[in-house]
Motif scaffolding. Structure first.
Motif, PDB file in Angstrom:
ATOM      1  N   GLY A 174       0.821  -1.207   0.000  1.00 11.05           N
ATOM      2  CA  GLY A 174       0.000   0.000   0.000  1.00 11.05           C
ATOM      3  C   GLY A 174       0.850   1.249   0.000  1.00 11.05           C
ATOM      4  N   LYS A 175       0.188   2.358   0.216  1.00 14.84           N
ATOM      5  CA  LYS A 175       0.901   3.630   0.167  1.00 14.84           C
ATOM      6  C   LYS A 175       0.639   4.469   1.417  1.00 14.84           C
ATOM      7  CE  LYS A 175       1.634   6.939  -3.434  1.00 14.84           C
ATOM      8  NZ  LYS A 175       0.949   7.627  -4.528  1.00 14.84           N
ATOM      9  N   PRO A 176       1.702   4.891   2.084  1.00 19.70           N
ATOM     10  CA  PRO A 176       1.503   5.730   3.271  1.00 19.70           C
ATOM     11  C   PRO A 176       1.073   7.141   2.859  1.00 19.70           C
ATOM     12  CG  PRO A 176       3.797   4.967   3.074  1.00 19.70           C
ATOM     13  CD  PRO A 176       3.120   4.680   1.790  1.00 19.70           C
ATOM     14  N   SER A 177       0.396   7.818   3.764  1.00 15.30           N
ATOM     15  CA  SER A 177      -0.023   9.186   3.461  1.00 15.30           C
ATOM     16  C   SER A 177       0.812  10.190   4.238  1.00 15.30           C
ATOM     17  CB  SER A 177      -1.500   9.355   3.806  1.00 15.30           C
ATOM     18  OG  SER A 177      -1.727   8.936   5.138  1.00 15.30           O
ATOM     19  N   ILE A 178       1.765   9.688   5.006  1.00 14.75           N
ATOM     20  CA  ILE A 178       2.638  10.591   5.768  1.00 14.75           C
ATOM     21  C   ILE A 178       4.090  10.310   5.396  1.00 14.75           C
ATOM     22  CG2 ILE A 178       1.095  11.088   7.709  1.00 14.75           C
ATOM     23  CD1 ILE A 178       2.308   8.740   9.207  1.00 14.75           C
ATOM     24  N   GLN A 179       4.948  11.305   5.661  1.00 12.10           N
ATOM     25  CA  GLN A 179       6.344  11.227   5.198  1.00 12.10           C
ATOM     26  C   GLN A 179       7.250  10.431   6.132  1.00 12.10           C
ATOM     27  OE1 GLN A 179       7.219  12.299   2.139  1.00 12.10           O
ATOM     28  NE2 GLN A 179       5.001  12.636   2.007  1.00 12.10           N
ATOM     29  N   ALA A 180       6.789  10.206   7.339  1.00 10.41           N
ATOM     30  CA  ALA A 180       7.619   9.483   8.310  1.00 10.41           C
ATOM     31  C   ALA A 180       6.725   8.487   9.034  1.00 10.41           C
ATOM     32  CB  ALA A 180       8.214  10.472   9.304  1.00 10.41           C
ATOM     33  N   PRO A 181       7.326   7.472   9.652  1.00 12.88           N
ATOM     34  CA  PRO A 181       6.460   6.527  10.367  1.00 12.88           C
ATOM     35  C   PRO A 181       5.680   7.220  11.477  1.00 12.88           C
ATOM     36  CG  PRO A 181       8.794   6.039  10.757  1.00 12.88           C
ATOM     37  CD  PRO A 181       8.741   7.091   9.712  1.00 12.88           C
ATOM     38  N   LEU A 182       4.511   6.710  11.736  1.00 12.64           N
ATOM     39  CA  LEU A 182       3.682   7.279  12.794  1.00 12.64           C
ATOM     40  C   LEU A 182       4.288   6.902  14.141  1.00 12.64           C
ATOM     41  CD1 LEU A 182       0.849   8.708  13.161  1.00 12.64           C
ATOM     42  CD2 LEU A 182      -0.015   6.423  13.680  1.00 12.64           C
TER      43      LEU A 182
ATOM     44  N   ARG B 212      -6.747   3.590  20.100  1.00 10.80           N
ATOM     45  CA  ARG B 212      -7.595   4.743  19.804  1.00 10.80           C
ATOM     46  C   ARG B 212      -7.252   5.410  18.470  1.00 10.80           C
ATOM     47  NH1 ARG B 212     -10.285   5.404  24.356  1.00 10.80           N
ATOM     48  NH2 ARG B 212     -11.125   7.439  23.827  1.00 10.80           N
ATOM     49  N   LEU B 213      -7.089   4.553  17.442  1.00 13.29           N
ATOM     50  CA  LEU B 213      -6.766   5.087  16.118  1.00 13.29           C
ATOM     51  C   LEU B 213      -7.625   4.416  15.056  1.00 13.29           C
ATOM     52  CD1 LEU B 213      -2.913   5.308  16.568  1.00 13.29           C
ATOM     53  CD2 LEU B 213      -4.436   7.241  16.105  1.00 13.29           C
ATOM     54  N   PRO B 214      -7.790   5.053  13.890  1.00 14.96           N
ATOM     55  CA  PRO B 214      -8.684   4.513  12.861  1.00 14.96           C
ATOM     56  C   PRO B 214      -8.243   3.177  12.265  1.00 14.96           C
ATOM     57  CG  PRO B 214      -7.989   6.768  12.317  1.00 14.96           C
ATOM     58  CD  PRO B 214      -7.198   6.331  13.493  1.00 14.96           C
ATOM     59  N   ASP B 215      -9.107   2.649  11.424  1.00 19.84           N
ATOM     60  CA  ASP B 215      -8.936   1.298  10.866  1.00 19.84           C
ATOM     61  C   ASP B 215      -7.616   1.068  10.137  1.00 19.84           C
ATOM     62  OD1 ASP B 215      -9.778   3.093   8.931  1.00 19.84           O
ATOM     63  OD2 ASP B 215     -11.070   1.669   7.894  1.00 19.84           O
ATOM     64  N   ASP B 216      -7.239   2.004   9.244  1.00 20.28           N
ATOM     65  CA  ASP B 216      -6.015   1.763   8.477  1.00 20.28           C
ATOM     66  C   ASP B 216      -4.766   1.855   9.343  1.00 20.28           C
ATOM     67  OD1 ASP B 216      -6.426   4.470   8.770  1.00 20.28           O
ATOM     68  OD2 ASP B 216      -6.100   4.987   6.666  1.00 20.28           O
ATOM     69  N   VAL B 217      -4.820   2.738  10.366  1.00 19.71           N
ATOM     70  CA  VAL B 217      -3.684   2.862  11.286  1.00 19.71           C
ATOM     71  C   VAL B 217      -3.592   1.604  12.148  1.00 19.71           C
ATOM     72  CG1 VAL B 217      -2.585   4.330  13.011  1.00 19.71           C
ATOM     73  CG2 VAL B 217      -4.118   5.355  11.320  1.00 19.71           C
ATOM     74  N   THR B 218      -4.742   1.105  12.553  1.00 21.22           N
ATOM     75  CA  THR B 218      -4.785  -0.130  13.348  1.00 21.22           C
ATOM     76  C   THR B 218      -4.189  -1.291  12.554  1.00 21.22           C
ATOM     77  OG1 THR B 218      -6.755   0.660  14.494  1.00 21.22           O
ATOM     78  CG2 THR B 218      -6.329  -1.693  14.605  1.00 21.22           C
ATOM     79  N   MET B 219      -4.497  -1.322  11.258  1.00 19.14           N
ATOM     80  CA  MET B 219      -3.950  -2.360  10.374  1.00 19.14           C
ATOM     81  C   MET B 219      -2.423  -2.293  10.387  1.00 19.14           C
ATOM     82  SD  MET B 219      -5.071  -4.817   8.508  1.00 19.14           S
ATOM     83  CE  MET B 219      -6.701  -4.759   7.826  1.00 19.14           C
ATOM     84  N   GLY B 220      -1.883  -1.076  10.238  1.00 22.53           N
ATOM     85  CA  GLY B 220      -0.432  -0.894  10.247  1.00 22.53           C
ATOM     86  C   GLY B 220       0.181  -1.280  11.584  1.00 22.53           C
TER      87      GLY B 220
END
Ligand SMILES: *[C@@H]1O[C@H](CO)[C@@H](O)[C@H](O)[C@H]1NC(C)=O
Ligand SMILES: *[C@@H]1O[C@H](CO)[C@@H](O)[C@H](O)[C@H]1NC(C)=O
Length: 320
Positions: A219-227, A277-285
């Motif tokens: 997939g493709k991240p939407s941020i420039q650095a890891p969360l 406490r984070l959304p679905d795609d963040v939880t997946m990551g």
């Protein structure tokens, strides 16, 4: 030689010729008979022999398939889950260790939607790319919609999740998408949003470059650095991970999904989302990169609403 002698000789000669001819005829008959017997015998022998050869060939193919399955499978127990499908009429293909070719039928395409977008977003999907993957695509929503249920040939799934766009509702839908995929025998799980256009043939071709028996998070991240988040464990520690933005679409191989199963199946995905406490795609990551220590593979061919489409070269759009 006088005349009478000459006559006798001729008669004699004729007699000889006659006898000779008979002998040759008999000889020819015998030869023909022998030849026929030989031909019949050879034909019979050859057919028996070729049956043998076919058997040998099949055995060889079988053995090769077996070796192939064992070299590629990471866990023997996963073998059955893949429903290995290799064609027996191309023995040369089975001999080489290449990822099995992906067909559209190997892909589970899930689209997340909500009742308020049915009328504005679904008709476009149904008129365009859905037509290329009607049997492989499922739409996950939050209501019973008999109109679209008919129009998708029963491919609308009511998740019973809330229709609000909050963290819990999003994780709830992703959880149902994930569990629904696990209940199929598909090799790839690809999630999209209802504002994505899925280039179906390109997606299938793209997945052909990866082996579904290995762990792949594409997939493709939407941020420039890891969360970076601070975990709520006893010792507050920083946790860093990448995640593929759900709005661009992402794919998981079955091998990876099976490894996620103890952590994320049967609604456990929602609990993890609640915990961090984070959304679905963040939880997946978080599950894949942090808990399972498997890395996201960045794929620039996926695109979300977060990036301006004008940066995609027009002549390359068909490759996205
Ligand atoms: C939706 O449909 C399912 C089965 O088709 C039914 O059990 C359920 O009660 C329906 N829900 C609503 C809100 O109508
Ligand atoms: C949603 O609820 C209905 C009725 O309660 C049930 O039949 C259906 O299986 C549920 N759907 C999911 C995805 O759990």
């Amino acid at each position: 030689m006088n005349r009478s002698e000459e006559t006798i000789f001729i008669i004699d000669n004729n007699k000889m010729n006659f006898r000779h001819r008979k002998l040759i005829q008999t000889f020819t008959c015998v030869v023909l008979l022998l030849y026929s017997v030989l031909v019949v015998y050879q034909t019979f022998y050859r057919s028996v022999n070729s049956a043998d050869r076919v058997d040998n060939k099949n055995n060889k193919v079988f053995v090769k398939k077996h070796v192939y399955e064992r070299t590629l499978a990471q866990e023997p127990s996963l073998n059955d889950a893949y429903g290995i499908s290799m064609s027996t009429d191309s023995p040369s293909a089975t001999a080489t260790v290449k990822p099995p070719t992906v067909t559209l039928d190997d892909v589970f395409i899930s689209v997340k939607t909500t009742r308020n977008y049915h009328n504005s977003r679904l008709p476009i999907i149904l008129k365009t790319w859905f037509q290329l993957a009607k049997k492989q695509t499922w739409l996950f929503t939050d209501t019973n919609d008999s109109d679209f249920q008919t129009r998708t040939n029963g491919h609308m799934i009511n998740t019973n999740c809330s229709s609000s766009h909050n963290r819990k509702a999003l994780c709830c839908k992703m959880s149902v998408e994930f569990d629904t995929f696990l209940n199929t025998d598909k090799k790839w799980f690809c999630h999209f949003d209802d504002d994505n256009y899925v280039n179906v043939p390109r997606l299938v071709k793209f997945l052909g470059d990866y082996n579904p028996r290995e762990d792949w998070y594409l997939g493709k991240p939407s941020i420039q650095a890891p969360l970076e988040i601070v975990s709520k464990d006893k010792r507050a520690q920083k946790v860093r991970f990448w995640f593929a933005t759900g709005g661009a679409g992402f794919c998981l191989s079955r091998a990876l999904a099976l490894k996620m199963m103890p952590l994320a199946s049967d609604g456990k995905f929602i609990s993890i989302g609640e915990r961090i406490r984070l959304p679905d795609d963040v939880t997946m990551g978080y599950i894949i990169e942090h808990l399972l220590k498997k890395q996201l593979t960045v794929v620039d061919l996926f695109h979300s609403h977060l990036e301006p489409m004008k940066f995609i070269r027009r002549d390359l759009i068909q490759d996205q």
